[in-house]
Design a protein around this motif. Structure first.
Motif, PDB file in Angstrom:
ATOM      1  N   SER A 449       0.826  -1.200   0.000  1.00 37.08           N
ATOM      2  CA  SER A 449       0.000   0.000   0.000  1.00 37.08           C
ATOM      3  C   SER A 449       0.869   1.262   0.000  1.00 37.08           C
ATOM      4  CB  SER A 449      -0.982  -0.007   1.174  1.00 37.08           C
ATOM      5  OG  SER A 449      -0.301   0.135   2.394  1.00 37.08           O
ATOM      6  N   ILE A 450       2.062   1.166   0.566  1.00 33.44           N
ATOM      7  CA  ILE A 450       2.990   2.310   0.524  1.00 33.44           C
ATOM      8  C   ILE A 450       3.511   2.519  -0.894  1.00 33.44           C
ATOM      9  CG2 ILE A 450       5.329   3.020   1.211  1.00 33.44           C
ATOM     10  CD1 ILE A 450       4.672   1.963   4.028  1.00 33.44           C
ATOM     11  N   ILE A 451       3.874   1.427  -1.551  1.00 37.63           N
ATOM     12  CA  ILE A 451       4.387   1.535  -2.929  1.00 37.63           C
ATOM     13  C   ILE A 451       3.343   2.217  -3.818  1.00 37.63           C
ATOM     14  CG2 ILE A 451       5.043   0.214  -4.992  1.00 37.63           C
ATOM     15  CD1 ILE A 451       6.266  -1.886  -3.017  1.00 37.63           C
ATOM     16  N   VAL A 452       2.075   1.823  -3.637  1.00 31.59           N
ATOM     17  CA  VAL A 452       1.005   2.408  -4.458  1.00 31.59           C
ATOM     18  C   VAL A 452       0.747   3.861  -4.043  1.00 31.59           C
ATOM     19  CG1 VAL A 452      -1.435   2.241  -5.077  1.00 31.59           C
ATOM     20  CG2 VAL A 452      -0.077   0.162  -4.841  1.00 31.59           C
ATOM     21  N   SER A 453       0.654   4.103  -2.743  1.00 33.12           N
ATOM     22  CA  SER A 453       0.292   5.436  -2.262  1.00 33.12           C
ATOM     23  C   SER A 453       1.349   6.490  -2.583  1.00 33.12           C
ATOM     24  CB  SER A 453       0.066   5.405  -0.750  1.00 33.12           C
ATOM     25  OG  SER A 453      -0.954   4.484  -0.433  1.00 33.12           O
ATOM     26  N   PRO A 459      11.125   3.640 -12.434  1.00 37.34           N
ATOM     27  CA  PRO A 459      10.818   4.666 -13.431  1.00 37.34           C
ATOM     28  C   PRO A 459      10.205   5.957 -12.854  1.00 37.34           C
ATOM     29  CG  PRO A 459      10.059   2.518 -14.158  1.00 37.34           C
ATOM     30  CD  PRO A 459      10.487   2.360 -12.733  1.00 37.34           C
ATOM     31  N   THR A 460       9.641   5.889 -11.660  1.00 36.22           N
ATOM     32  CA  THR A 460       9.049   7.105 -11.087  1.00 36.22           C
ATOM     33  C   THR A 460      10.001   7.816 -10.123  1.00 36.22           C
ATOM     34  OG1 THR A 460       7.978   5.711  -9.425  1.00 36.22           O
ATOM     35  CG2 THR A 460       6.634   6.393 -11.294  1.00 36.22           C
ATOM     36  N   LEU A 461      11.191   7.231  -9.927  1.00 40.94           N
ATOM     37  CA  LEU A 461      12.194   7.872  -9.070  1.00 40.94           C
ATOM     38  C   LEU A 461      12.744   9.112  -9.777  1.00 40.94           C
ATOM     39  CD1 LEU A 461      14.236   7.764  -6.602  1.00 40.94           C
ATOM     40  CD2 LEU A 461      15.704   6.410  -8.110  1.00 40.94           C
ATOM     41  N   LYS A 483       4.640  12.296  -8.952  1.00 42.07           N
ATOM     42  CA  LYS A 483       3.246  12.048  -8.570  1.00 42.07           C
ATOM     43  C   LYS A 483       2.425  11.500  -9.733  1.00 42.07           C
ATOM     44  CE  LYS A 483       2.418  14.490  -4.348  1.00 42.07           C
ATOM     45  NZ  LYS A 483       1.710  15.521  -3.591  1.00 42.07           N
ATOM     46  N   LYS A 484       3.014  11.496 -10.911  1.00 43.66           N
ATOM     47  CA  LYS A 484       2.313  10.908 -12.059  1.00 43.66           C
ATOM     48  C   LYS A 484       2.452   9.380 -11.935  1.00 43.66           C
ATOM     49  CE  LYS A 484       2.211  11.000 -17.079  1.00 43.66           C
ATOM     50  NZ  LYS A 484       2.669   9.638 -17.393  1.00 43.66           N
ATOM     51  N   GLN A 485       1.310   8.737 -11.781  1.00 48.26           N
ATOM     52  CA  GLN A 485       1.360   7.309 -11.462  1.00 48.26           C
ATOM     53  C   GLN A 485       2.126   6.478 -12.486  1.00 48.26           C
ATOM     54  OE1 GLN A 485      -2.323   4.982 -11.200  1.00 48.26           O
ATOM     55  NE2 GLN A 485      -1.558   4.120  -9.295  1.00 48.26           N
ATOM     56  N   GLY A 486       3.062   5.688 -12.007  1.00 50.27           N
ATOM     57  CA  GLY A 486       3.863   4.831 -12.875  1.00 50.27           C
ATOM     58  C   GLY A 486       3.193   3.484 -13.091  1.00 50.27           C
ATOM     59  N   PHE A 487       3.660   2.750 -14.106  1.00 49.44           N
ATOM     60  CA  PHE A 487       2.973   1.486 -14.413  1.00 49.44           C
ATOM     61  C   PHE A 487       3.204   0.415 -13.352  1.00 49.44           C
ATOM     62  CE2 PHE A 487       6.561  -1.025 -15.954  1.00 49.44           C
ATOM     63  CZ  PHE A 487       7.471  -0.055 -16.369  1.00 49.44           C
ATOM     64  N   ILE A 488       4.337   0.478 -12.664  1.00 49.33           N
ATOM     65  CA  ILE A 488       4.574  -0.539 -11.626  1.00 49.33           C
ATOM     66  C   ILE A 488       3.640  -0.340 -10.429  1.00 49.33           C
ATOM     67  CG2 ILE A 488       6.296  -1.424  -9.983  1.00 49.33           C
ATOM     68  CD1 ILE A 488       8.358  -1.104 -12.249  1.00 49.33           C
ATOM     69  N   PRO A 489       3.571   0.877  -9.869  1.00 50.56           N
ATOM     70  CA  PRO A 489       2.585   1.094  -8.796  1.00 50.56           C
ATOM     71  C   PRO A 489       1.145   0.911  -9.272  1.00 50.56           C
ATOM     72  CG  PRO A 489       4.227   2.833  -8.770  1.00 50.56           C
ATOM     73  CD  PRO A 489       4.449   2.053 -10.027  1.00 50.56           C
ATOM     74  N   LYS A 490       0.889   1.296 -10.526  1.00 52.47           N
ATOM     75  CA  LYS A 490      -0.466   1.147 -11.075  1.00 52.47           C
ATOM     76  C   LYS A 490      -0.879  -0.334 -11.098  1.00 52.47           C
ATOM     77  CE  LYS A 490      -3.915   1.935 -14.247  1.00 52.47           C
ATOM     78  NZ  LYS A 490      -5.233   2.338 -13.800  1.00 52.47           N
ATOM     79  N   LEU A 491       0.021  -1.180 -11.612  1.00 53.16           N
ATOM     80  CA  LEU A 491      -0.275  -2.619 -11.670  1.00 53.16           C
ATOM     81  C   LEU A 491      -0.467  -3.194 -10.278  1.00 53.16           C
ATOM     82  CD1 LEU A 491       2.169  -3.834 -14.472  1.00 53.16           C
ATOM     83  CD2 LEU A 491      -0.320  -3.856 -14.550  1.00 53.16           C
TER      84      LEU A 491
END
Length: 804
Positions: A449-453, A459-461, A483-491
């Motif tokens: 939940s932290i990775i997603v939140s 790629p988002t670093l 803050k633009k959601q990346g595909f890894i957190p999105k998945l």
DNA sequence: GTGCGTGCCCTACC
DNA sequence: ACCGGTAGGGCACGCAC
């Protein structure tokens, strides 16, 4: 023609200069079918100026087609040239492009042909399709269809995923062999048992009189192996399964076949068993999926199984509630009587029966993982959790128009492995005591939940701080994430959502499939954090892993503070959960307080009530007066115990110490004081001193974690392992070494010098078991009540003790 | 020769 | 090699005294 078809196994084949896919599966009327299609083979070249490069690339003769595309690579828009060529030409073509310009990035060369085919064709394993195509004649594909043993070989023209996905039950063959020697191929195979629907059989060449009906006596080992091969062909299963068959049964079969010059072919394309090069070895039979249950249990199940080993016996006992047939191997020889052999056959058959039942039990889980990950069953059952996470990501990249990151090569792995470890979880030191009226809160899938939140991924670093970014303080300074959601957190967010959805559906209307599906998503979500910190990952990002841990520390510490401020008394915390005493507060107030805490949490983070507890005990460390972390015992209001870390739950302590400690914890938590426990403890000690305890309660079990020769420290279990090897017993990595500590005439003998095998002669050393097993296990529990066990033991029985 | 710190090793917790 | 760090605790070993 048109058929309904379900793919079970994938393989590729070169015919002339072209590569084809062979998709093995079943038709809706149960026919054995192989669908042939062209392989889909390409890779990407990423370039800022693709036009200039394109001209040069097009001169390379092996290339069949190029496309210039707008793609994303690690979230950033890029221009990419999609280069199509035959699969076996990929590295040639890639090398030629590299010669044009060394710095050119080439990607997705390292994605396996089957994976690529599944992604691009959409023909996924264990999913029903309507297939349009022609029956392949014997002249097509240079006679390929002649070499495939199926009812139907079809050239694929069109495929359509069916809306109505009806259930599919594979035909399964479970097998098991018994051998003269444990070393692969050293002795003969004595018997082969196998089980399928309505079929049980043991093949052997031991000629006994009046064998049971399931025993089939062959002429010799050669005849037996050949008969087994014939039976596999005749039964024609979709899946062949064994237990540790990657590591034992399959390699042994191959070795004996080679030795006896038998051309052992089990695959549906008349191929031999294929073995992987790396370790652990896996064995593939084409067209018939070989599943080694042990490997799958290790990755997907072992965390739920609190077993000493993952042996077939223990796993079957736990999951099927039935164990193996007991047998004493040592006495079996060729010259043994018929009765002994009868027993052996029965034992052998029983192993196949258990394997078969275990397969059926685990099948929903394997099927769901296969469907979710979209990789063939063969690889799904052999990948670790990180591999499954990675496959899941790769199969979903097209949705994000992403080009896959490359797999790290040797040097890169070495660099990653050499990197300093980052700071992990926070553990609060408890104050040793017996507490009453407690509760535990914990964060639901905290790391995920932290990775997603906070959008934590490679790629988002961000390289430096940007306006409106997530930031976190780590031991290496501040890190920032877009803050633009990346595909890894999105998945990952989707996985968590799906898990919630299926968990709810399971609750509403339980069945095995929903349970398996919900569980698969849970495991996948939990493995994400480990994946980003794993050196072998394509999307490895130590910064993301370190940030995840840092956020977790921040939130657990904040929650501890808030809870203490809220009028509670936090006793203990570890990573994502905290235990606290309610003081005078009610359960209702506590749940209200939980709501308040939740309203202050960001993103998808959520704190839950784990349970309310009547009592709980925390003890000191053996060394020092501080409270020991990761060691506590609780009892809830239903009387159910939760014991963590204590010797009770550790297999490397003897059963007596474990049992005594368990009973004492039980009594203390139920009764609220130490009085009756003390009486019990004294009685056990008295019995031990009088040697009234059976040896079997004093066996210590420790696992051999590496080859004997690699041990720098020769500890007792290593000594025992050596002894066993000398006796000709199979001593391999992972073996659970059992021993007891015996008396010795030597005055100051080391523990290892006193260690003996369970069936070795010798009296157990009372002093050792008292001072190194029983007392350490119970001392600090009584210390909580101000009772000093040493004084009690020494004071009352000093003379007797002096004898040891 | 004893005592203690240290490293190896295993297994737990989350 | 096949997911991470944190932690307790036994045992062997080697150094200090």
């Amino acid at each position: 023609m048109k058929i309904k078809f379900i793919p079970l196994d994938y393989d590729s084949v070169n015919i002339g200069d072209k590569t084809y896919m062979k998709i093995f599966g079943r038709t809706s009327d149960g026919k054995d079918c192989c669908v042939i299609d062209r392989a889909i083979s390409f890779f990407y070249v990423i370039s800022k100026k693709p036009e200039r490069l394109l001209k040069k690339i097009q001169k390379i003769k092996e290339i069949k087609k190029v496309e210039v595309l707008d793609k994303n690579y690690l979230e950033k828009p890029v221009k990419a040239i999609k280069v199509f060529c035959e699969h076996n030409k990929i590295s040639d073509v890639s090398d030629k492009i590299k010669k044009i310009d060394k710095t050119i990035m080439r990607r997705e060369k390292d994605i396996n042909l089957t994976t690529k085919y599944i992604i691009e064709s959409g023909i996924k394993p264990f999913c029903w399709y309507e297939i349009n195509g022609e029956i392949a004649s014997e002249f097509d594909f240079k006679g390929l269809s002649n070499s495939i043993n199926v009812d139907l070989v079809i050239k694929l023209e069109k495929s359509l995923e069916l809306k109505n996905q009806k259930e599919f039950s594979p035909k399964v063959l479970a097998f098991d062999i018994e051998t003269e020697e444990f070393e692969i191929g050293k002795g003969k195979i004595l018997m082969i048992s196998f089980v399928s629907d309505n079929l049980k059989k043991v093949l052997t060449f031991k000629k006994i009189k009046n064998p049971q009906s399931y025993v089939e006596i062959c002429n010799d080992e050669v005849d037996m192996i050949k008969k087994f091969q014939e039976y596999v062909k005749k039964i024609n299963p979709d899946i062949i399964t064994g237990y540790f068959s990657d590591g034992f049964d399959m390699p042994y079969l191959r070795a004996r076949a080679e030795k006896n010059k038998i051309d052992l072919k089990i695959g549906k394309d008349n191929s031999r068993i294929l073995f992987s090069k790396g370790r652990p070895v896996n064995a593939r039979t084409k067209g018939i999926v070989h599943v080694d249950l042990l490997k799958f249990i290790q990755t997907a199940y072992s965390q739920y199984l609190q077993l000493e080993t993952l042996s077939l016996n223990e796993v079957a006992k736990e999951l099927l509630k039935e164990g193996k047939k007991e047998i004493n191997f040592k006495n079996i020889k060729q010259t043994s009587g018929d009765k002994v052999w009868e027993n052996f056959f029965e034992y052998n058959l029983n192993d196949s029966v258990l394997t078969y039942k275990l397969f059926q039990k685990l099948w929903p889980d394997m099927l769901e993982f296969t469907k979710i990950i979209q990789e063939p069953l063969f690889s799904v059952t052999r990948q670790g959790m990180s591999g499954l996470v990675e496959s899941y990501i790769i199969h979903n990249l097209n949705r994000f128009n992403e080009i896959a990151e490359k797999r790290p090569i040797h040097d890169e792995i070495a660099i990653r492995r050499a990197r300093k470890k980052y700071e992990g979880a926070f553990v609060l030191q408890p104050k040793p005591a017996l507490y009453e009226n407690l509760a535990i809160f914990d964060f639901m899938s905290m790391y995920s939940s932290i990775i997603v939140s906070f959008n934590l991924s490679g790629p988002t670093l961000l390289k430096k701080k940007e306006k409106n970014s997530f930031e976190i303080n780590t031991e290496n300074g501040k890190l920032y994430f877009s803050k633009k959601q990346g595909f890894i957190p999105k998945l990952l967010g989707e996985i968590i959502e799906l898990r919630k959805k299926y968990k709810q559906e399971l609750k509403n209307k339980p069945d095995n499939i929903k349970k398996a599906r919900s569980n698969a998503f849970k495991l996948l979500a939990n493995a994400y954090y480990g994946y980003q910190g794993f050196f072998g990952a394509r999307y490895y990002c130590l910064e993301a892993a370190a940030s995840t841990a840092a956020f977790a520390r921040k939130f657990i510490k904040e929650t501890i503070e808030k809870t203490n401020h809220g009028g509670y008394n936090v006793i203990y915390a570890d990573t994502d959960g905290l235990a606290f005493s309610l003081n005078k507060k009610t359960k209702k107030q506590t749940l209200e307080f939980l709501k308040k805490l939740n309203s202050e949490l960001p993103g998808i983070m959520e704190l839950e009530l784990e349970d309310f507890y009547k009592r709980g005990i925390w003890v000191t460390k053996r060394t020092g007066e501080f409270g020991a972390k990761k060691k506590y015992a609780l009892i809830n209001y239903k009387g159910k115990l939760k014991i963590r870390g204590f010797e009770t739950v550790r297999r490397d302590w003897c059963p007596l110490a474990r049992e005594v400690q368990n009973k004492i914890l039980n009594k203390i938590l139920k009764e609220g004081n130490e009085k009756s426990s003390l009486v019990y403890a004294k009685d056990i000690i008295r019995k031990l001193k009088k040697r009234e305890i059976e040896k079997e309660f004093l066996i210590i079990k420790t696992q051999l974690k590496k080859p004997i020769s690699e041990y720098k420290t020769i500890s007792p279990h290593v000594v025992i392992a050596k002894k066993m090897k000398d006796q000709g017993l199979p001593v391999d990595i992972g073996l659970l070494i059992q021993y007891f500590i015996a008396e010795s005439k030597l005055k100051k003998a080391l523990v290892r010098e006193r260690a003996k095998l369970p069936d070795e002669k010798g009296e157990y050393d009372i002093g050792y078991y008292l001072n190194n097993q029983i007392l350490p296990a119970i001392e600090n529990i009584f210390e909580v009540f101000g009772v000093n066990m040493k004084v009690i033991v020494d004071g009352h029985e000093q003379k007797k003790l002096g004898e040891f």
